[in-house]
Design a protein around this motif. Structure first.
Motif, PDB file in Angstrom:
ATOM      1  N   ASP A   5      32.663  72.065 -90.278  1.00 44.13           N
ATOM      2  CA  ASP A   5      33.840  71.340 -90.113  1.00 44.13           C
ATOM      3  C   ASP A   5      34.882  71.425 -89.250  1.00 44.13           C
ATOM      4  O   ASP A   5      35.389  70.520 -88.699  1.00 44.13           O
ATOM      5  N   ALA A   6      34.991  72.394 -88.670  1.00 46.47           N
ATOM      6  CA  ALA A   6      35.875  72.645 -87.457  1.00 46.47           C
ATOM      7  C   ALA A   6      35.662  72.019 -86.286  1.00 46.47           C
ATOM      8  O   ALA A   6      36.735  71.381 -85.658  1.00 46.47           O
ATOM      9  N   GLY A  10      38.083  68.931 -83.861  1.00 47.90           N
ATOM     10  CA  GLY A  10      38.108  69.040 -82.560  1.00 47.90           C
ATOM     11  C   GLY A  10      38.323  70.553 -81.982  1.00 47.90           C
ATOM     12  O   GLY A  10      38.917  70.852 -80.780  1.00 47.90           O
ATOM     13  N   MET A  11      37.758  71.355 -82.756  1.00 47.66           N
ATOM     14  CA  MET A  11      37.710  72.826 -82.639  1.00 47.66           C
ATOM     15  C   MET A  11      36.478  73.326 -81.888  1.00 47.66           C
ATOM     16  O   MET A  11      35.371  72.758 -82.430  1.00 47.66           O
ATOM     17  N   THR A  31      26.703  72.901 -81.889  1.00 49.25           N
ATOM     18  CA  THR A  31      28.306  73.115 -81.519  1.00 49.25           C
ATOM     19  C   THR A  31      28.541  74.596 -81.751  1.00 49.25           C
ATOM     20  O   THR A  31      29.543  74.697 -81.214  1.00 49.25           O
ATOM     21  N   ILE A  32      28.088  75.183 -82.459  1.00 48.91           N
ATOM     22  CA  ILE A  32      28.306  76.579 -82.591  1.00 48.91           C
ATOM     23  C   ILE A  32      27.924  77.658 -81.517  1.00 48.91           C
ATOM     24  O   ILE A  32      26.641  77.644 -81.306  1.00 48.91           O
ATOM     25  N   LYS A  33      28.560  78.125 -80.885  1.00 46.67           N
ATOM     26  CA  LYS A  33      28.380  79.192 -79.831  1.00 46.67           C
ATOM     27  C   LYS A  33      28.289  80.745 -80.147  1.00 46.67           C
ATOM     28  O   LYS A  33      29.172  81.179 -81.099  1.00 46.67           O
TER      29      LYS A  33
END
Length: 96
Positions: A5-6, A10-11, A31-33
């Motif tokens: 959800d982050a 925009g996170m 999108t998760i690093k």
């Protein structure tokens, strides 16, 4: 989940999970690093969300957010503990 959800808010999402298998990591949104240490993750974070189980004993998660981790947080970071209080060293947090 928070990590999914982050980005909708925009996170940028940075994560650390020492037990994450390669197979599971490949299923995560791109999108998760992922980082190689909890310290590396908190150094980059404005918001830190704790979503892990509490495990007692040696090798457990009791006090996993200790002075070494807290001292590497950004000065204005926000710690969100959605797990158990015992995961965070409260004395070290008072010094933050």
């Amino acid at each position: 989940s928070t990590a999914v959800d982050a980005p909708k808010l925009g996170m940028k999402t940075v994560g650390y999970d020492p037990a994450l298998s390669i197979e599971s990591a490949l299923k995560l949104p791109r999108t998760i690093k992922l980082t190689d240490s909890i310290v590396s993750a908190v150094q980059q974070a404005d918001y830190i969300s704790i979503n892990i189980p509490y495990i007692k004993g040696e090798g457990g998660t009791h006090g996993i957010i200790g002075k070494d981790v807290i001292s590497n947080m950004k000065p204005d970071a926000v710690l969100l503990n959605f797990a158990r209080g015992e995961l965070v060293d409260s004395e070290a947090m008072k010094e933050f």
